[in-house]
Design a protein around this motif. Structure first.
Motif, PDB file in Angstrom:
ATOM      1  N   GLY A   8       0.800  -1.201   0.000  1.00  0.00           N
ATOM      2  CA  GLY A   8       0.000   0.000   0.000  1.00  0.00           C
ATOM      3  C   GLY A   8       0.839   1.260   0.000  1.00  0.00           C
ATOM      4  O   GLY A   8       2.074   1.217   0.040  1.00  0.00           O
ATOM      5  N   ILE A   9       0.156   2.408  -0.046  1.00  0.00           N
ATOM      6  CA  ILE A   9       0.807   3.717  -0.038  1.00  0.00           C
ATOM      7  C   ILE A   9       0.075   4.601   0.961  1.00  0.00           C
ATOM      8  O   ILE A   9      -1.163   4.583   1.042  1.00  0.00           O
ATOM      9  N   SER A  10       0.841   5.355   1.718  1.00  0.00           N
ATOM     10  CA  SER A  10       0.222   6.335   2.623  1.00  0.00           C
ATOM     11  C   SER A  10       0.719   7.728   2.277  1.00  0.00           C
ATOM     12  O   SER A  10       1.850   7.919   1.824  1.00  0.00           O
ATOM     13  N   VAL A  11      -0.158   8.713   2.467  1.00  0.00           N
ATOM     14  CA  VAL A  11       0.184  10.120   2.317  1.00  0.00           C
ATOM     15  C   VAL A  11      -0.190  10.790   3.628  1.00  0.00           C
ATOM     16  O   VAL A  11      -1.346  10.734   4.055  1.00  0.00           O
TER      17      VAL A  11
ATOM     18  N   LEU B  18      -3.939   5.046   1.870  1.00  0.00           N
ATOM     19  CA  LEU B  18      -4.858   5.342   0.783  1.00  0.00           C
ATOM     20  C   LEU B  18      -5.681   4.111   0.417  1.00  0.00           C
ATOM     21  O   LEU B  18      -5.235   2.970   0.567  1.00  0.00           O
ATOM     22  N   ASN B  19      -6.872   4.378  -0.075  1.00  0.00           N
ATOM     23  CA  ASN B  19      -7.785   3.292  -0.457  1.00  0.00           C
ATOM     24  C   ASN B  19      -7.439   2.802  -1.867  1.00  0.00           C
ATOM     25  O   ASN B  19      -8.010   3.253  -2.861  1.00  0.00           O
ATOM     26  N   ILE B  20      -6.513   1.872  -1.924  1.00  0.00           N
ATOM     27  CA  ILE B  20      -6.052   1.316  -3.192  1.00  0.00           C
ATOM     28  C   ILE B  20      -6.388  -0.178  -3.202  1.00  0.00           C
ATOM     29  O   ILE B  20      -5.996  -0.902  -2.284  1.00  0.00           O
ATOM     30  N   PRO B  21      -7.107  -0.669  -4.200  1.00  0.00           N
ATOM     31  CA  PRO B  21      -7.477  -2.086  -4.231  1.00  0.00           C
ATOM     32  C   PRO B  21      -6.255  -2.990  -4.159  1.00  0.00           C
ATOM     33  O   PRO B  21      -5.247  -2.729  -4.830  1.00  0.00           O
ATOM     34  N   PRO B  22      -6.299  -4.059  -3.368  1.00  0.00           N
ATOM     35  CA  PRO B  22      -5.157  -4.974  -3.219  1.00  0.00           C
ATOM     36  C   PRO B  22      -4.674  -5.565  -4.537  1.00  0.00           C
ATOM     37  O   PRO B  22      -3.480  -5.834  -4.705  1.00  0.00           O
ATOM     38  N   GLU B  23      -5.591  -5.752  -5.502  1.00  0.00           N
ATOM     39  CA  GLU B  23      -5.189  -6.359  -6.774  1.00  0.00           C
ATOM     40  C   GLU B  23      -4.218  -5.470  -7.560  1.00  0.00           C
ATOM     41  O   GLU B  23      -3.539  -5.943  -8.477  1.00  0.00           O
ATOM     42  N   THR B  24      -4.134  -4.196  -7.190  1.00  0.00           N
ATOM     43  CA  THR B  24      -3.174  -3.298  -7.838  1.00  0.00           C
ATOM     44  C   THR B  24      -1.754  -3.798  -7.656  1.00  0.00           C
ATOM     45  O   THR B  24      -0.900  -3.617  -8.529  1.00  0.00           O
TER      46      THR B  24
ATOM     47  N   GLY C  64      -1.290  -9.674 -13.081  1.00  0.00           N
ATOM     48  CA  GLY C  64      -1.023  -8.569 -14.000  1.00  0.00           C
ATOM     49  C   GLY C  64      -0.718  -7.247 -13.344  1.00  0.00           C
ATOM     50  O   GLY C  64      -0.485  -6.257 -14.042  1.00  0.00           O
ATOM     51  N   GLY C  65      -0.727  -7.190 -12.014  1.00  0.00           N
ATOM     52  CA  GLY C  65      -0.377  -5.957 -11.317  1.00  0.00           C
ATOM     53  C   GLY C  65       1.062  -6.011 -10.839  1.00  0.00           C
ATOM     54  O   GLY C  65       1.916  -6.637 -11.457  1.00  0.00           O
ATOM     55  N   GLY C  66       1.312  -5.361  -9.715  1.00  0.00           N
ATOM     56  CA  GLY C  66       2.643  -5.420  -9.121  1.00  0.00           C
ATOM     57  C   GLY C  66       3.490  -4.198  -9.419  1.00  0.00           C
ATOM     58  O   GLY C  66       3.074  -3.277 -10.130  1.00  0.00           O
TER      59      GLY C  66
END
Length: 475
Positions: free
Chosen positions: A323-326, A331-337, A343-345
């Protein structure tokens, strides 16, 4: 060998200050002081390149420079996103080594450069892009032979194969060409078994380098001011390139691959390599370095380690982002990202300038930052999505940007690594918008001010804050 001849050989080796590595079959000799190898790294816009008899077209202003970097990133991203996954490859640990570098700016498909010496008996010197997302080491090369590509270069120095008796092309009829180099863009053309093995190494779109695979002798310097000579190093003798100017002499492939120069040296020296990148806008007398084995300088005290995900189906160095924090907010980022198998990563790449985030991550990060920068006047520029007038701007007022890894490690880059100086009085958010199918890429500006250690043997990526200044650099 008679005793007088042996003594003469030992005297010559001592006088020439050369430590020889015999890498054929099982014969290997390593000096006791081979604690590391260090390559000096420098920027495309560094005055260093002016002394290298190569002109890379210094931009007239900071905005021109920034636009050049973005153009190169955009051309590169398609190639990086096209790779998919495979099985992890294991490697065996061994001793250590190191080499120096200097800071620089992107050109074509890379940002930082190293000096490289190849050939015998008098090694020829070249300036190569240090690229962790490609595996073939190649340079402009002139070899007049039947079936070879037509010689076609407009700039840069050229390796003269005829001047090096150790130069040997790889025949297209052998196992090396027919099997081992198939994944490295070897071409099927083989009119006779002894015809050189041809390649067309694709980077993105129609941008590629064409030539013949060959083995050659490479000379590199050690920490103790000795040198080592590596025999039968696979490289690409490139006789035709469609990569756009300005362009240096070639590429040093540092990707994860059996033909990678990085893996060749890492296997000899501790199964690891590292580099450290100073601020890309810092004075040219500040040095970067690319090291194999234990570095010449001290590692940062605050080192963190995260899993380095290695696959034999591509050359990338994948990391497991969670994940990423600011500020203090995740932040609300889907885990599949961040799901690599679907296909993510994300990968870490020395050849991409700005950090590229996949669609969901990009939208969340931009929303989080733009909300904190509304008091500044927005400026429309063909650079990134959000630029603003920097009057009154203070880094201390910007929330921290943090990349979180699944095993608990956290990358906390410098503010100037994500709030970029794009032009005089203008700053921009340093993230690239995605295209369909893009993976996330941690670019070299996001990596600046940190030491990075690629521990291949343990499948670990280590990092920590550093001034990146190398003492007594040697190229």
């Amino acid at each position: 060998m008679s005793k007088p001849h042996l003594l003469l050989l030992l005297w010559l080796i001592w006088c020439c200050n050369v430590v020889v590595f015999f890498l054929q079959a099982d014969a290997t000799f390593v000096s006791n002081d081979t604690t590391g190898i260090s390559f000096e790294m420098f920027h495309m816009h560094s005055p260093e390149l002016k002394t290298q008899e190569i002109s890379l077209g210094t931009p007239k202003c900071r905005l021109d420079r920034f636009m050049q970097l973005l153009e190169n990133d955009n051309a590169r991203r398609t190639m990086l996103s096209s790779h998919r996954l495979g099985q992890r490859r294991m490697m065996i640990q061994s001793p250590t080594a190191e080499i120096p570098l200097r800071s620089g700016a992107s050109v074509g498909h890379g940002v930082f450069y190293v000096s490289f010496r190849i050939g015998s008996p008098h090694p020829q010197k070249f300036v190569l892009v240090a690229d962790t997302a490609s595996d073939l080491t190649w340079m402009n090369c002139k070899l007049l032979c039947k079936g070879c590509p037509e010689f076609n270069f407009s700039s840069g120095r050229v390796f003269q194969a005829k001047d090096s008796p150790s130069f040997q092309t790889i025949p297209c009829g052998g196992k090396t060409c027919q099997e081992d180099l198939v994944q490295s863009f070897a071409l099927p053309d083989c009119p006779t078994p002894d015809t050189p093995c041809l390649y067309n190494y694709s980077y993105y779109g129609d941008r590629s380098a064409s030539g013949v695979f060959a083995n050659e002798t490479v000379t590199v310097g050690l920490h103790g001011h000795h040198k080592i000579v590596l025999y039968h190093v696979l490289f690409g003798c490139t006789e035709s390139s469609r990569l756009p100017p300005p362009f240096p002499d070639g590429v040093m492939g540092l990707g994860f691959s059996s033909i990678s120069f990085a893996m060749r040296l890492a296997d000899m020296f501790g199964n690891k390599f590292s580099y450290c990148l100073v601020d890309h806008l810092s004075p040219s007398n500040l040095n970067n370095y690319l090291s194999f084995g234990e570095p010449q300088h001290s590692k940062p005290q605050k080192m963190q380690y995260t899993e380095l995900i290695l696959h034999n189906s591509d050359v990338f160095y994948w990391v497991n982002v969670s994940g990423i924090s600011v500020g203090d907010k995740m932040l609300n980022i889907p885990p599949e990202t961040w799901n690599i198998t679907n296909g993510g990563g994300a990968i870490i790449d020395s050849g991409t300038t700005l950090t590229l985030l996949a669609e969901a991550a990009y939208a969340a990060v931009m929303d989080a930052f733009i909300g904190t920068l509304t008091k500044f006047k927005k400026v429309e520029m063909p650079v990134t999505e959000f630029c603003f007038e920097a009057t009154g701007f203070q880094e201390s007022s910007v929330p921290n940007f943090v990349i979180h890894f699944a095993d608990g490690a956290k990358l906390e880059p410098l503010v100037k690594s994500y709030i970029i100086d794009a032009a005089d009085g203008i700053k921009c958010l340093g993230f690239q918008p995605p295209q369909k199918g893009d993976i996330s890429i941690i670019g070299n500006i996001m990596q600046q001010g940190h030491y990075w250690e690629f521990d291949i043997g343990r499948s670990k990526l280590g990092f920590g804050p550093s001034s990146c200044i190398l003492t007594n650099p040697k190229d």
